[in-house]
Design a protein around this motif. Structure first.
Motif, mmCIF file in Angstrom:
data_model
loop_
_atom_site.group_PDB
_atom_site.id
_atom_site.type_symbol
_atom_site.label_atom_id
_atom_site.label_comp_id
_atom_site.label_asym_id
_atom_site.label_seq_id
_atom_site.Cartn_x
_atom_site.Cartn_y
_atom_site.Cartn_z
ATOM 1 N N GLN A 70 -31.270 13.926 3.869
ATOM 2 C CA GLN A 70 -29.977 14.196 3.243
ATOM 3 C C GLN A 70 -29.311 12.910 2.763
ATOM 4 N N ALA A 71 -29.447 11.840 3.549
ATOM 5 C CA ALA A 71 -28.865 10.558 3.134
ATOM 6 C C ALA A 71 -29.551 10.029 1.890
ATOM 7 N N LEU A 89 -28.315 12.138 -1.078
ATOM 8 C CA LEU A 89 -26.940 11.797 -1.411
ATOM 9 C C LEU A 89 -26.844 10.415 -2.038
ATOM 10 N N ASP A 140 -28.240 16.360 -3.552
ATOM 11 C CA ASP A 140 -27.925 16.995 -2.281
ATOM 12 C C ASP A 140 -29.188 17.627 -1.723
ATOM 13 N N THR A 164 -30.462 20.622 1.375
ATOM 14 C CA THR A 164 -30.205 21.578 2.440
ATOM 15 C C THR A 164 -31.513 21.878 3.143
ATOM 16 N N THR A 214 -25.301 6.905 -10.973
ATOM 17 C CA THR A 214 -24.647 7.010 -9.665
ATOM 18 C C THR A 214 -24.699 5.689 -8.929
ATOM 19 N N LEU A 224 -25.182 4.667 3.058
ATOM 20 C CA LEU A 224 -26.120 5.772 2.943
ATOM 21 C C LEU A 224 -27.551 5.281 2.834
#
Length: 402
Positions: free
Chosen positions: A358-359, A362, A367, A369, A390, A396
């Protein structure tokens, strides 16, 4: 820090002493020029302080701007020689103090100014003194003043070259010190690489050998156990290859780790093939061109796929794995393993697998799940953008590295 402060204090004190001596010399010149001006030139009493100031005070610019000081001294000398008559017993068109000031400023110009300005100052001063002094010992020779002024310029150039060579030597010593520090760092990295090789790589090699030879050393090995040994050997070999890559970075001659090649999206199919060779029942589909995925998203995609396949093979070894990878407006990855009859601990307990994935997602601007699937299996769903605008969060990235 203290040494730098001391060096700056010494340098500042040296400049203060030089300025103090310069002011003292200017005052001495002025104290000599003003009382003796009526002996050499016919000047009204009210004008004498200003003429003496033009002869003595330009030396105050010897450190701040020697070229400007020389220009003021030479220009005022020319005006005085043309506009102010001499006394009958005086052969010099300007005062001796004025000549000394010119010599000092010409020397400073030779030390500080550029070569064209030095040449102009030498020629102009030679013409000023040579043409205005038509008699006397030096004036009787056309070459007297140019030779004398040339000696002053040559001495100034020698001092200048000596200072420049000293500065260059200091810079070279600093560069050598930096090079010695860099070599020490490289030696330390090489030592760490040797330690890692002796400890980690050695034991990982033993794991590979034991996993490969276990079916021949242990009697009555079932096909499932043989496949498990093969999977352990494949995973250990992959880890060993990554350790060798890290050792290569540590042994490199100063190449920064961020400059070493990183996995890309085009390397993801190799993960599927490696898992298939390791005995994982895997099937995959790829829609779109992986070559269009930028490096940031490609690295995150590779690591997420690697971790997902590792989790599936570790926690659901008997289940089939389905992978769907689509490259469109987004990079979408779905890794789903079916239910398994064996009892396995939940994915992510005791570690940072899901949190790390997840890190990574991100950090790349996407994202992820992960959770149980309605059919009893487990599914990882990641969405990564194709744009690299980004800004990556260092925190992160640190979590992703873990």
């Amino acid at each position: 820090m203290k040494q730098q402060i001391r060096a700056r204090t010494k340098q500042f004190s040296g400049r203060m002493w030089f300025d103090a001596v310069t002011v003292l010399v200017a005052l001495i010149f002025y104290a000599v020029a003003w009382p003796t001006l009526h002996l050499t030139h016919t000047v009204p009493i009210a004008v004498q302080p200003f003429i003496a100031a033009l002869a003595a005070f330009p030396i105050l610019l010897i450190r701040i701007n020697p070229s400007l000081g020389w220009a003021i001294s030479a220009g005022s000398g020319m005006l005085i020689s043309l506009a102010i008559p001499n006394q009958p017993n005086n052969e010099l068109p300007i005062q001796v103090v004025h000549i000394l000031c010119l010599f000092a400023l010409l020397f400073a110009v030779a030390v500080r100014a550029t070569v064209p300005i030095i040449g102009v100052a030498w020629v102009a001063t030679s013409l000023l003194l040579g043409t205005t002094m038509s008699s006397g010992d030096l004036g009787s020779s056309a070459w007297g003043w140019p030779i004398a002024l040339g000696a002053v310029v040559l001495f100034g150039l020698l001092v200048r070259w000596l200072v420049l060579s000293r500065q260059q030597l200091v810079r070279q010593e600093e560069e050598n010190e930096v090079e010695r520090a860099r070599r020490a760092i490289l030696e330390e990295k090489a030592r760490i690489a040797r330690d890692l090789h002796d400890v980690v790589a050695h034991h990982m090699s033993l794991v590979v050998v034991q996993a490969q030879t276990a079916p021949y050393r242990v009697a009555d090995v079932t096909p499932a156990a043989r496949a498990e040994f093969e999977s352990i050997g494949a995973t250990a070999r992959e880890a060993l290859n990554e350790i060798r890559g890290m050792l290569g970075v540590l042994r490199s001659d100063g190449q920064a780790p961020e400059h070493t090649p990183q996995p890309k999206a085009t390397d993801v199919p190799a993960l599927f093939e490696g898992a298939l060779r390791a005995g994982v029942r895997i099937a995959w589909t790829i829609d779109g061109l992986l070559e269009t995925v930028p490096d940031t998203a490609g690295l995150a995609l590779y690591r997420i796929t690697q971790e997902s396949l590792s989790n599936a093979s570790r926690h659901a070894p008997e289940a089939a794995v389905q992978v769907h990878l689509r490259v469109g407006p987004l990079v979408e990855l779905i890794v789903r393993n079916g239910p398994t009859a064996t009892v396995a601990r939940p994915v992510g307990n005791g570690g940072h697998g899901i949190a790390g994935m997840q890190a990574r997602a991100l950090a790349a601007g996407g994202d992820l799940t992960a959770g149980p699937h309605p059919d009893g299996g487990f599914e990882v769903h990641a969405r990564l953008p194709l744009s690299q605008t980004t800004t990556l969060d260092p925190v992160l990235l640190g979590q992703a590295a873990n």
